[in-house]
Design a protein around this motif. Sequence first.
Motif, PDB file in Angstrom:
ATOM      1  N   LEU A 158      76.126 -25.465  87.047  1.00 33.82           N
ATOM      2  CA  LEU A 158      77.445 -25.654  86.430  1.00 33.82           C
ATOM      3  C   LEU A 158      78.369 -24.436  86.619  1.00 33.82           C
ATOM      4  O   LEU A 158      78.894 -23.881  85.656  1.00 33.82           O
ATOM      5  N   GLY A 159      78.520 -24.032  87.860  1.00 32.29           N
ATOM      6  CA  GLY A 159      79.475 -22.974  88.183  1.00 32.29           C
ATOM      7  C   GLY A 159      78.984 -21.566  87.980  1.00 32.29           C
ATOM      8  O   GLY A 159      79.751 -20.606  88.107  1.00 32.29           O
ATOM      9  N   LYS A 160      77.688 -21.400  87.644  1.00 32.48           N
ATOM     10  CA  LYS A 160      77.141 -20.052  87.410  1.00 32.48           C
ATOM     11  C   LYS A 160      75.825 -19.885  88.146  1.00 32.48           C
ATOM     12  O   LYS A 160      75.087 -20.858  88.331  1.00 32.48           O
ATOM     13  N   LEU A 161      75.524 -18.645  88.513  1.00 30.28           N
ATOM     14  CA  LEU A 161      74.179 -18.345  89.004  1.00 30.28           C
ATOM     15  C   LEU A 161      73.281 -18.136  87.792  1.00 30.28           C
ATOM     16  O   LEU A 161      73.667 -17.423  86.852  1.00 30.28           O
ATOM     17  N   VAL A 162      72.091 -18.747  87.795  1.00 29.24           N
ATOM     18  CA  VAL A 162      71.198 -18.568  86.644  1.00 29.24           C
ATOM     19  C   VAL A 162      69.947 -17.772  87.004  1.00 29.24           C
ATOM     20  O   VAL A 162      69.281 -17.235  86.126  1.00 29.24           O
ATOM     21  N   GLU A 163      69.612 -17.708  88.304  1.00 29.10           N
ATOM     22  CA  GLU A 163      68.448 -16.903  88.697  1.00 29.10           C
ATOM     23  C   GLU A 163      68.576 -16.524  90.165  1.00 29.10           C
ATOM     24  O   GLU A 163      69.013 -17.345  90.985  1.00 29.10           O
ATOM     25  N   THR A 164      68.214 -15.286  90.495  1.00 31.16           N
ATOM     26  CA  THR A 164      68.100 -14.883  91.898  1.00 31.16           C
ATOM     27  C   THR A 164      66.732 -14.211  92.080  1.00 31.16           C
ATOM     28  O   THR A 164      66.278 -13.475  91.195  1.00 31.16           O
ATOM     29  N   ALA A 165      66.108 -14.475  93.237  1.00 35.34           N
ATOM     30  CA  ALA A 165      64.768 -13.920  93.471  1.00 35.34           C
ATOM     31  C   ALA A 165      64.379 -14.080  94.923  1.00 35.34           C
ATOM     32  O   ALA A 165      64.886 -14.974  95.606  1.00 35.34           O
ATOM     33  N   PRO A 166      63.452 -13.232  95.418  1.00 34.04           N
ATOM     34  CA  PRO A 166      62.855 -13.506  96.724  1.00 34.04           C
ATOM     35  C   PRO A 166      62.152 -14.862  96.663  1.00 34.04           C
ATOM     36  O   PRO A 166      61.601 -15.227  95.619  1.00 34.04           O
ATOM     37  N   VAL A 167      62.174 -15.593  97.775  1.00 32.68           N
ATOM     38  CA  VAL A 167      61.738 -16.991  97.732  1.00 32.68           C
ATOM     39  C   VAL A 167      60.296 -17.151  97.244  1.00 32.68           C
ATOM     40  O   VAL A 167      60.005 -18.043  96.439  1.00 32.68           O
ATOM     41  N   ASP A 168      59.394 -16.274  97.691  1.00 34.27           N
ATOM     42  CA  ASP A 168      57.988 -16.430  97.280  1.00 34.27           C
ATOM     43  C   ASP A 168      57.828 -16.252  95.773  1.00 34.27           C
ATOM     44  O   ASP A 168      57.084 -16.980  95.120  1.00 34.27           O
ATOM     45  N   GLU A 169      58.551 -15.258  95.228  1.00 34.58           N
ATOM     46  CA  GLU A 169      58.436 -15.008  93.783  1.00 34.58           C
ATOM     47  C   GLU A 169      59.043 -16.142  92.978  1.00 34.58           C
ATOM     48  O   GLU A 169      58.542 -16.505  91.912  1.00 34.58           O
ATOM     49  N   VAL A 217      63.407 -22.029 104.617  1.00 35.14           N
ATOM     50  CA  VAL A 217      64.380 -21.285 105.424  1.00 35.14           C
ATOM     51  C   VAL A 217      64.803 -19.946 104.815  1.00 35.14           C
ATOM     52  O   VAL A 217      65.333 -19.099 105.529  1.00 35.14           O
ATOM     53  N   SER A 218      64.578 -19.760 103.496  1.00 31.30           N
ATOM     54  CA  SER A 218      65.236 -18.614 102.827  1.00 31.30           C
ATOM     55  C   SER A 218      64.339 -17.394 102.699  1.00 31.30           C
ATOM     56  O   SER A 218      63.118 -17.512 102.606  1.00 31.30           O
ATOM     57  N   ASN A 219      64.978 -16.244 102.655  1.00 31.25           N
ATOM     58  CA  ASN A 219      64.308 -15.010 102.251  1.00 31.25           C
ATOM     59  C   ASN A 219      64.493 -14.798 100.750  1.00 31.25           C
ATOM     60  O   ASN A 219      63.570 -14.435 100.038  1.00 31.25           O
ATOM     61  N   ARG A 220      65.729 -14.994 100.298  1.00 32.73           N
ATOM     62  CA  ARG A 220      66.038 -14.879  98.873  1.00 32.73           C
ATOM     63  C   ARG A 220      66.813 -16.128  98.460  1.00 32.73           C
ATOM     64  O   ARG A 220      67.455 -16.775  99.288  1.00 32.73           O
ATOM     65  N   VAL A 221      66.767 -16.406  97.163  1.00 35.05           N
ATOM     66  CA  VAL A 221      67.376 -17.643  96.669  1.00 35.05           C
ATOM     67  C   VAL A 221      68.238 -17.344  95.443  1.00 35.05           C
ATOM     68  O   VAL A 221      67.870 -16.522  94.599  1.00 35.05           O
TER      69      VAL A 221
END
Length: 321
Positions: free
Chosen positions: A230-241, A221-225
């Motif tokens: 534990l309360g923090k974002l650890v990684e963001t990226a376009p879904v395919d990558e 469903v996603s374009n980016r993820v």
Amino acid sequence: MDELLKVVGLKKYFPIYGGILSRPKAYVRALDGVSFSIRRGETFGLVGESGCGKTTTGRVILRLIEPTSGEAFFEGRNLFSLNRSDMRKVRREIQMVFQDPFGSLNPRMTLGEIISEPLEIFGEGNRTQRREAVRELLRVVGLQPTDIDRFPHELSGGQRQRVGIARALVLRPKLVICDEPVSALDVSIQSQILNLLGELQQRFGLTYMFIAHGLNVIKHVSNRVGVMYLGKLVETAPVDELFAEPRHPYTEALLSAIPIPDPRKRLNRIVLEGDVPSPVKPPSGCRFHTRCPFARQLCKESEPEMVEIGPDRAVACHFPL
Ligand code: SF4
């Protein structure tokens, strides 16, 4: 694509009261400095195990619970500085689809009453016009217009979630926060609901924030993820990558949890052991170090910042993969 929502340094600490004076003796750090943005027309997936803060993120943005600190800009306006009346107006434009379609629908109300209630609250149309709008929406979400006088208990789980979606869309929102909308449904029904959400996104130009605990649903469903731990974002990226080349060991571990038929590809899998540590007293340094197979001394001592590692990609790890 322009930014529809921008979240900056979001924190939510829930106090734990105790003692004779009932003062807070500790805090559950459900969100501890989360920043991300969602572009108009895209689906931003937020993924992580139970207790990582993803559902709290959705609820704080909608101010169903108040943040401890941080900012959330919707079309440039800081949601957390709006008064009640301005926030009420914005709520028309940000709606939520809940995980449990049965628990979120009032069993004593008919589908017509459930779906038209937001219209009534905002004083839109007369009774005849509202019923007509509901009939049309029932058709759009794959139910029958004649279902308007039925009750939730007469429907299957998938049909109830279609009602939850219709209710979320009746005010024509811009952003829909989908909080694990298919995890309570049978696998055979899940793809029907995901397809419906995709069709509605196209049809109404919706933007989704899609919360899930596993990457298999997020992938479809996603374009980016954004991956949370534990309360923090650890990684963001376009879904395919993210799927082709995860850079954070926790993302790799989540990917390893997706069943794959080819046994040769299972060799490099990271199996997550143990539970998520308590958000009351998170581990020092990198919060993932107690479960990370690549942890070194630095990881215990110093908390890694989120660092850009490419266009649209960021990771919080001292030793990215
Ligand atoms: Fe693992 Fe260290 Fe990276 Fe944390 S900072 S994910 S413990 S390698």
